[in-house]
Design a protein around this motif. Structure first.
Motif, PDB file in Angstrom:
ATOM      1  N   ILE A 134      -5.959   5.049  -1.007  1.00 50.14           N
ATOM      2  CA  ILE A 134      -5.794   6.114  -2.005  1.00 50.14           C
ATOM      3  C   ILE A 134      -7.002   7.047  -1.984  1.00 50.14           C
ATOM      4  O   ILE A 134      -6.868   8.284  -2.037  1.00 50.14           O
TER       5      ILE A 134
ATOM      6  N   THR B 122       0.822  -1.205   0.000  1.00 49.09           N
ATOM      7  CA  THR B 122       0.000   0.000   0.000  1.00 49.09           C
ATOM      8  C   THR B 122       0.858   1.257   0.000  1.00 49.09           C
ATOM      9  O   THR B 122       0.494   2.268  -0.614  1.00 49.09           O
TER      10      THR B 122
ATOM     11  N   ASN C 144      -5.700  -0.928  -1.117  1.00 48.02           N
ATOM     12  CA  ASN C 144      -5.083   0.141  -1.901  1.00 48.02           C
ATOM     13  C   ASN C 144      -6.119   1.145  -2.386  1.00 48.02           C
ATOM     14  O   ASN C 144      -5.914   2.364  -2.307  1.00 48.02           O
TER      15      ASN C 144
ATOM     16  N   LEU D 115       0.328   4.139  -2.711  1.00 45.27           N
ATOM     17  CA  LEU D 115       0.113   5.548  -2.387  1.00 45.27           C
ATOM     18  C   LEU D 115       1.143   6.434  -3.080  1.00 45.27           C
ATOM     19  O   LEU D 115       0.825   7.535  -3.556  1.00 45.27           O
TER      20      LEU D 115
ATOM     21  N   ALA E  41       0.193   6.638  -6.756  1.00 42.06           N
ATOM     22  CA  ALA E  41      -0.988   7.484  -6.933  1.00 42.06           C
ATOM     23  C   ALA E  41      -0.622   8.963  -6.843  1.00 42.06           C
ATOM     24  O   ALA E  41      -1.111   9.792  -7.626  1.00 42.06           O
ATOM     25  N   ASP E  42       0.238   9.307  -5.891  1.00 46.38           N
ATOM     26  CA  ASP E  42       0.669  10.703  -5.768  1.00 46.38           C
ATOM     27  C   ASP E  42       1.361  11.164  -7.048  1.00 46.38           C
ATOM     28  O   ASP E  42       1.129  12.274  -7.533  1.00 46.38           O
TER      29      ASP E  42
ATOM     30  N   VAL F  37     -11.589   5.692  -7.425  1.00 48.81           N
ATOM     31  CA  VAL F  37     -10.393   4.855  -7.453  1.00 48.81           C
ATOM     32  C   VAL F  37     -10.823   3.422  -7.766  1.00 48.81           C
ATOM     33  O   VAL F  37     -11.688   2.870  -7.081  1.00 48.81           O
TER      34      VAL F  37
ATOM     35  N   ASN G 100      -6.655  11.055  -0.624  1.00 49.10           N
ATOM     36  CA  ASN G 100      -6.826  12.103  -1.630  1.00 49.10           C
ATOM     37  C   ASN G 100      -8.246  12.648  -1.720  1.00 49.10           C
ATOM     38  O   ASN G 100      -8.519  13.502  -2.573  1.00 49.10           O
TER      39      ASN G 100
END
Length: 420
Positions: free
Chosen positions: A161, A89, A157, A93, A96-97, A117, A165
């Motif tokens: 995420i 995870t 995940n 993350l 994703a960032d 997501v 966010n």
């Protein structure tokens, strides 16, 4: 229930102008942390397969893996999340960032419920689960973290995420092993077509720990070679299993009109998709990966002649490789289209593998170059494909087909096209 998904002949389908676009990519891979670092390594033919480093694997029959290099979780993840997340995870993350930043998206500025997501998962947070089970067995239940209730979960995940966010739109997880990275993107495409503005999608996976390793070994498909250059040789006459890797890619899939309105850069469109299921073992039925590819092209409104490169699933087992090569040759003709498998530099990443191939396909279209399949010198005689080996190959690339197969008979195919 139908065993395939794609556009129905004669049904009204969104045209090319309506195809959702990819505006951001985030990568954590064994041969590079971050999209551009990974892609540069891929084009150099630089492998990330090495002896296992996350635990002592000396006594196991398989001792090689692909692990994300130089990853310091504390440098990428808020401290409050470290106690509640598995390594998998944390990688997700981070990806994703990067994907959101690459897309130029600030989630705080998005309308409520306009973004979601959808990720792929396989086994969940294996390393976290092993640690907590060890605490349970050796010390007692009071020493088990409360975060064990979700940190191991294959959907974690997507959840983490989304929470980090503020992406509160429709979300979910697809569990189809290696095919999952494509299936997740397809589900994201459905959500965008139904009106969602954007979706963070793809897959990131990791299960390189003793507990996870026991599961990988039980599958009976791992290479036991100790030489990284000889361990994972898809389509070779010497193929004898695959290497486990970790990581993957997450993409920002966005409504094309919304992307144009904000002036976003576009990597390409997700033009077509299909999924099929192989018949049960022993039934005598033929594998159906080729059918998935054919249906994905139909969904995109294209023919085999439109495809410039195929990114293969590349199992690294003689029978599976031969079946995939036959499927490709049956659709395109023998040696008729360039085929590549850059996963020879990372290993097979379970739920993260196909989305990483999808990222590679998009970057190939951007840079007009096909990455190499390292270590496989030439395909076996019973694999009649034009495999790109040794060095990258320049080309005029407009359309790429990405193939994936998951344990249990899952097949998936996605067609991506270059940005107009």
């Amino acid at each position: 229930m139908s065993t395939e998904t794609a556009a129905r002949p004669g049904a009204a389908q969104p045209g090319p102008a309506d195809a959702p676009v990819v505006t951001g990519i985030g990568v954590t891979a064994p041969n590079g942390l971050g999209t551009e670092a990974w892609w540069a390594a891929v084009l150099r033919g630089e492998s990330g397969i090495r002896p296992v480093g996350r635990f002592d694997a000396a006594q196991y029959p398989a001792r090689l893996s692909g692990e994300v290099p130089g990853f310091d979780a504390a440098a990428h993840i808020p401290g409050r999340l470290l106690p509640q997340t598995d390594h998998m995870t944390r990688l997700a993350l981070t990806a994703a960032d990067e994907a959101l930043a690459d897309a130029g998206v600030d989630p705080a500025e998005l309308p409520d419920f306009s973004a979601g997501v959808v990720t792929a998962g396989s086994a969940g947070g294996y390393e976290f689960g092993q640690k907590e089970l060890q605490a349970l067995w050796s010390q007692g239940g009071q020493y088990v973290s409360a975060y064990q209730s979700f940190a191991w979960f294959y959907a974690v995940n997507s959840g983490q995420i989304s929470i980090k966010n503020g992406l509160r739109g429709p979300s979910g997880v697809l569990v189809t092993e290696q095919a999952g990275g494509l299936d997740a993107v397809a589900q994201a495409r459905r959500q965008v077509r139904k009106g969602l503005r954007l979706v963070v999608t793809g897959g990131v996976d990791s299960s390189i720990c003793p507990w996870g390793w026991a599961a990988h070994l039980a599958g009976g498909e791992l290479s036991t070679a100790d030489d990284p250059a000889r361990a994972f040789l898809p389509f070779s006459a010497d193929a004898n299993g695959h290497v486990v890797g970790e990581g993957g890619a997450l993409l920002v899939l966005e409504d094309a009109a919304a992307a144009r309105e904000r002036g976003a850069g576009v990597y390409g469109t997700v033009a077509g998709y299909a999924a099929t299921f192989d018949p049960p073992p022993g039934s005598g039925g033929a594998p159906r990966l080729g059918t998935a590819a054919e249906l994905a092209l139909r969904d995109a409104g294209l023919t085999p002649a439109d495809v410039d490169v195929v990114f293969a699933d590349a199992a690294g087992r003689r029978t599976a490789d031969r079946e995939e090569a036959e499927a490709i040759a049956g659709l395109f003709g023998r040696y008729a289209v360039p085929v590549t498998a850059p996963k020879t530099m990372t290993g097979r990443l379970a739920a993260g593998g196909a989305s990483l191939d999808l990222a590679a396909a998009l970057l190939s279209l951007r840079d007009q170059v096909i990455p190499p399949t390292v270590n496989t010198a030439a395909p076996a005689e019973d694999c009649p494909i034009d495999l790109v080996t040794d060095a990258r190959r320049p080309g005029r690339l407009r359309t790429a087909l990405v193939l994936a197969r998951g344990r249990g008979g899952f097949n998936a195919a996605v067609v991506v096209r270059a940005a107009a």
